[in-house]
Design a protein around this motif. Sequence first.
Motif, PDB file in Angstrom:
ATOM      1  N   HIS A  31       8.879   0.471 -13.286  1.00 49.40           N
ATOM      2  CA  HIS A  31       8.908  -0.921 -13.722  1.00 49.40           C
ATOM      3  C   HIS A  31       9.304  -1.844 -12.571  1.00 49.40           C
ATOM      4  N   ARG A  32      10.261  -1.419 -11.772  1.00 50.15           N
ATOM      5  CA  ARG A  32      10.660  -2.254 -10.647  1.00 50.15           C
ATOM      6  C   ARG A  32       9.523  -2.388  -9.630  1.00 50.15           C
ATOM      7  N   TYR A  33       8.780  -1.307  -9.436  1.00 50.49           N
ATOM      8  CA  TYR A  33       7.626  -1.376  -8.533  1.00 50.49           C
ATOM      9  C   TYR A  33       6.580  -2.357  -9.071  1.00 50.49           C
ATOM     10  N   ILE A  34       6.270  -2.253 -10.357  1.00 47.57           N
ATOM     11  CA  ILE A  34       5.257  -3.132 -10.962  1.00 47.57           C
ATOM     12  C   ILE A  34       5.722  -4.583 -10.932  1.00 47.57           C
ATOM     13  N   ASP A  35       7.015  -4.778 -11.197  1.00 46.59           N
ATOM     14  CA  ASP A  35       7.544  -6.145 -11.135  1.00 46.59           C
ATOM     15  C   ASP A  35       7.401  -6.715  -9.735  1.00 46.59           C
ATOM     16  N   ASP A  59       0.834  -1.213   0.000  1.00 39.77           N
ATOM     17  CA  ASP A  59       0.000   0.000   0.000  1.00 39.77           C
ATOM     18  C   ASP A  59       0.868   1.264   0.000  1.00 39.77           C
ATOM     19  N   ALA A  60       1.939   1.242   0.778  1.00 37.58           N
ATOM     20  CA  ALA A  60       2.834   2.400   0.835  1.00 37.58           C
ATOM     21  C   ALA A  60       3.509   2.629  -0.514  1.00 37.58           C
ATOM     22  N   ALA A  61       3.916   1.533  -1.158  1.00 40.29           N
ATOM     23  CA  ALA A  61       4.541   1.655  -2.483  1.00 40.29           C
ATOM     24  C   ALA A  61       3.540   2.193  -3.502  1.00 40.29           C
ATOM     25  N   ALA A  62       2.291   1.713  -3.407  1.00 39.41           N
ATOM     26  CA  ALA A  62       1.269   2.206  -4.333  1.00 39.41           C
ATOM     27  C   ALA A  62       1.042   3.704  -4.147  1.00 39.41           C
ATOM     28  N   ALA A  63       0.998   4.157  -2.887  1.00 40.19           N
ATOM     29  CA  ALA A  63       0.811   5.596  -2.626  1.00 40.19           C
ATOM     30  C   ALA A  63       1.976   6.407  -3.192  1.00 40.19           C
ATOM     31  N   ALA A  64       3.208   5.893  -3.003  1.00 42.73           N
ATOM     32  CA  ALA A  64       4.381   6.595  -3.551  1.00 42.73           C
ATOM     33  C   ALA A  64       4.322   6.642  -5.071  1.00 42.73           C
ATOM     34  N   PHE A  65       3.849   5.528  -5.662  1.00 42.96           N
ATOM     35  CA  PHE A  65       3.730   5.459  -7.117  1.00 42.96           C
ATOM     36  C   PHE A  65       2.750   6.516  -7.633  1.00 42.96           C
ATOM     37  N   TYR A  66       1.594   6.631  -6.993  1.00 46.46           N
ATOM     38  CA  TYR A  66       0.586   7.601  -7.423  1.00 46.46           C
ATOM     39  C   TYR A  66       1.074   9.046  -7.230  1.00 46.46           C
ATOM     40  N   GLN A  89      11.012  -6.323  -1.010  1.00 47.66           N
ATOM     41  CA  GLN A  89      11.058  -5.803  -2.389  1.00 47.66           C
ATOM     42  C   GLN A  89      10.130  -4.595  -2.559  1.00 47.66           C
ATOM     43  N   LEU A  90       8.965  -4.669  -1.951  1.00 46.48           N
ATOM     44  CA  LEU A  90       8.018  -3.550  -2.087  1.00 46.48           C
ATOM     45  C   LEU A  90       8.511  -2.324  -1.332  1.00 46.48           C
ATOM     46  N   ALA A  91       9.119  -2.551  -0.164  1.00 42.83           N
ATOM     47  CA  ALA A  91       9.677  -1.418   0.577  1.00 42.83           C
ATOM     48  C   ALA A  91      10.806  -0.768  -0.212  1.00 42.83           C
ATOM     49  N   ARG A  92      11.664  -1.617  -0.851  1.00 44.60           N
ATOM     50  CA  ARG A  92      12.744  -1.076  -1.666  1.00 44.60           C
ATOM     51  C   ARG A  92      12.181  -0.291  -2.857  1.00 44.60           C
ATOM     52  N   ALA A  93      11.129  -0.809  -3.490  1.00 44.23           N
ATOM     53  CA  ALA A  93      10.501  -0.103  -4.618  1.00 44.23           C
ATOM     54  C   ALA A  93       9.908   1.231  -4.175  1.00 44.23           C
TER      55      ALA A  93
END
Length: 457
Positions: free
Chosen positions: A118-122, A67-74, A145-149
């Motif tokens: 791309h790394r986040y989506i992967d 969820d945190a990675a998704a928020a950063a992505f948006y 991996q998600l925290a790193r992304a």
Amino acid sequence: MTATPSQPYRPSVPYAHRPAVRDTLALLALPLLAAPVLAAAFAGGGTRRWFGGRSENQRAQAQAAKDAAAAAFYELDTAQRDLRISIETIMAVDDTPAARRAVSDFEALGRRIDEASHRYIDAVDAHDLDRDDLEASVAAQARTQLARAKDELTDVKRELDRFGEGLGPLLGKAETQLARLAPAVERARQGLLAASNALDAVRETGLKADDLAARLAALAPELTKLNQGAGQHGVPQTVERAERVAREAAAVRAEAERLPERAAEIDHRLVSLRTRAQALTTRAGQVEPVLSELRRRFVAACWQDLQHVPDQAGENVRLAEQKLKEAQAARDDQRWPDATALLSTVRALLNTTDESVSAARDRLQRLNAVQKDPQQEIDRTRFAIRDGQRLAMTGRTTPDPRHARPLDEAVARLERAIGSLEGRHPDYWHFLTETDAVRQSVGRVVAQIREERGGGH
């Protein structure tokens, strides 16, 4: 996400609407970017069996990281879209090296954003956190991996923010140009309309104004380019073109509005100069008797330089009358520039004639006066010299040699001029020119003294 602006800026969309455009783009993009993530986040949410213990704890931590990675992505996506609008604005207006460098840097940032995305989506695609048999070790790996992304997305977002802050001067300049665009184009159109109306009004009075009509017609291609828009010709070029058209149209309008007055002025000058030429014809005929008296009463040096006056005056008047006829013809044809130029020539000819005719009469008057009483001229010149000498001695015990020398020379020159009056046939004109020269010489010394003393204060 891509860093290269997908479409050129369209000046027809008011720049004040940029926040609305940005919000619309973000809303349109959200479902596309969120779909795979949300699908993964909520698939099977009502049927999965929940197991307690360490496995479920790792699953929850992995889901939180997701969820945190998704928020950063948006957040990164929104920031990039906002910044793309700013870059497109700059591109539409500015072609300087600084602007081109900003576009290049934005493209480089875009590549960094694509890599992080791309790394986040992967990482999202690599792990199904809703699996019933998700192992604790797999959940832990997914969380890592998600925290790193997420951290990488956050770092890139920070770079993007710093880049956006540096765009302030370029963006401000671009916004200023865009703010000038619509008013400048409107002023140009209104100016052309006003000039056209002014020409129509002038023609209704019977004046042709063909030269003004030609100048206005020459602006038609410029109006076509203005109508084609800044999208085709560029914002700076369109603003410059609009301002130039507005200036030229205003000049045509002003000249058109003044044309009736100009025609009346030319008519008045024609009458006035014609009358003056007739008067000078009469005065030129009176020069010969003046010369006859000068020849009879004074030595040749007093009148030789005036011998050409009668012939020259007559020739000038004849030429002026010829030019007046040409000016009248130009006025009848409404060739206003030609008429004005010809009248200026006539005026110059008559001025020259007037001066030469007056010179002969003035010469006789001055020679009569000095022949009758030369002492008045002598006293006038001596007074000027004494005035200069007093000024040179003011505040001093001895005069400055730079002042004393020309003043002494003026005294000697006056004495020589007085001596030239002795004899049976004195050259009174030489005497008058010498006393004039002495007074001018003294005047220069006086001016020099006053300038030096004034500068000292």
